[in-house]
Design a protein around this motif. Structure first.
Motif, short mmCIF file in Angstrom:
data_model
loop_
_atom_site.label_atom_id
_atom_site.label_comp_id
_atom_site.label_asym_id
_atom_site.label_seq_id
_atom_site.Cartn_x
_atom_site.Cartn_y
_atom_site.Cartn_z
N UNK A 11 0.81 -1.23 0.00
CA UNK A 11 0.00 0.00 0.00
C UNK A 11 0.84 1.28 0.00
N UNK A 12 1.97 1.28 0.70
CA UNK A 12 2.85 2.46 0.70
C UNK A 12 3.41 2.74 -0.69
N UNK A 13 3.89 1.69 -1.36
CA UNK A 13 4.45 1.85 -2.71
C UNK A 13 3.38 2.33 -3.68
N UNK A 14 2.20 1.75 -3.57
CA UNK A 14 1.09 2.13 -4.44
C UNK A 14 0.68 3.58 -4.21
N UNK A 15 0.64 4.00 -2.98
CA UNK A 15 0.29 5.38 -2.67
C UNK A 15 1.32 6.35 -3.24
N UNK A 24 -4.56 7.70 -10.51
CA UNK A 24 -5.16 6.38 -10.25
C UNK A 24 -4.81 5.41 -11.37
N UNK A 25 -4.40 4.22 -11.01
CA UNK A 25 -4.09 3.21 -12.04
C UNK A 25 -5.37 2.66 -12.68
N UNK A 26 -5.21 2.09 -13.87
CA UNK A 26 -6.34 1.44 -14.53
C UNK A 26 -6.50 0.00 -14.04
N UNK A 27 -5.47 -0.54 -13.42
CA UNK A 27 -5.53 -1.89 -12.88
C UNK A 27 -4.69 -1.95 -11.61
N UNK A 86 0.50 -6.06 -8.85
CA UNK A 86 0.73 -5.27 -10.05
C UNK A 86 -0.27 -4.12 -10.10
N UNK A 87 0.22 -2.94 -10.46
CA UNK A 87 -0.62 -1.79 -10.77
C UNK A 87 -0.16 -1.26 -12.12
N UNK A 88 -1.12 -0.84 -12.95
CA UNK A 88 -0.81 -0.40 -14.31
C UNK A 88 -1.47 0.95 -14.57
N UNK A 89 -0.69 1.85 -15.15
CA UNK A 89 -1.16 3.16 -15.60
C UNK A 89 -0.95 3.22 -17.11
N UNK A 105 1.23 5.80 -25.69
CA UNK A 105 2.33 4.97 -26.15
C UNK A 105 2.96 4.09 -25.10
N UNK A 106 2.40 4.02 -23.89
CA UNK A 106 3.09 3.26 -22.85
C UNK A 106 2.15 2.76 -21.75
N UNK A 107 2.66 1.75 -21.06
CA UNK A 107 2.08 1.28 -19.80
C UNK A 107 3.15 1.46 -18.73
N UNK A 108 2.78 2.10 -17.63
CA UNK A 108 3.66 2.17 -16.47
C UNK A 108 3.24 1.06 -15.52
N UNK A 109 4.20 0.25 -15.10
CA UNK A 109 3.93 -0.86 -14.18
C UNK A 109 4.65 -0.63 -12.86
#
Length: 187
Positions: A114-118, A126-129, A149-152, A156-160
């Motif tokens: 949760x800390x990393x995600x925040x 907000x991520x899409x996944x 996994x969280x994805x934005x 042209x890109x996905x941030x993971x």
């Protein structure tokens, strides 16, 4: 098992650097090796980001990636279809994990996720996944290597952002968090 807790400052800088890139499609190119390919890769990245090459000089003819430095002094490894920050990436990590410590390391990853995600949300929104790494919607190439996994999506890109998957019943050299940018057709 040994653990390490460090300041999130390197991650904050790297995530801010990644957040400033508006169109990732301008960075990507063919997966070629050699001097001309590296020069073309560096030229694309510099033009799109303003980052500067970190090591002028001899280029290995087999190279297909090059390091660049951002204004915040983050080193980014640029590949034809990905960018990997060379910061420590993740303010919590574990290493030298014995087979009988895997469950404890996994629990600690879950506790720190949760800390990393925040932190990532502060820079990327907000991520899409967001989900477990074994979610069937995740492509096979990622599923075997991610615990979380969280994805934005960006042009042209996905941030993971992800937590590494531990191998049960085996010694694991490391566990922690990382984030990378991958070329995408959808964004």
């Amino acid at each position: 098992m040994r653990t390490q807790q460090r300041s999130p400052e390197d991650d904050e800088r790297a995530m801010a650097d990644l957040a400033e890139v508006r169109d990732w499609s301008l960075l990507w190119g063919p997966p070629e090796t050699g001097l001309a390919a590296i020069r073309a890769l560096v030229a694309r990245v510099v033009a799109a980001t303003g980052w500067q090459p970190w090591a002028p000089g001899d280029i290995d003819p087999a190279s297909y990636a090059w390091g660049l430095v951002t204004p915040r002094e983050t080193v980014m490894l640029a590949l034809p279809d990905a960018v990997l920050p060379e910061s420590p990436r993740g303010f919590w990590s574990a290493y030298d994990i014995a087979p009988d410590e895997v469950a404890d390391a996994a629990e600690l990853l879950d506790d720190h996720w949760p800390e990393q995600l925040q932190l990532a949300r502060q820079h990327w929104g907000d991520p899409v996944f967001v989900g477990p790494g074994d979610d069937p919607r995740i492509p096979d190439e990622w599923r075997d290597r991610r615990r979380h996994l969280a994805v934005w999506l960006r042009p042209g890109a996905e941030l993971h952002l992800y937590a590494t998957r531990l191998i049960p019943g085996e010694a694991n050299p490391t566990a922690g968090f990382a984030y990378s940018v991958y070329a995408s057709e959808v964004a």
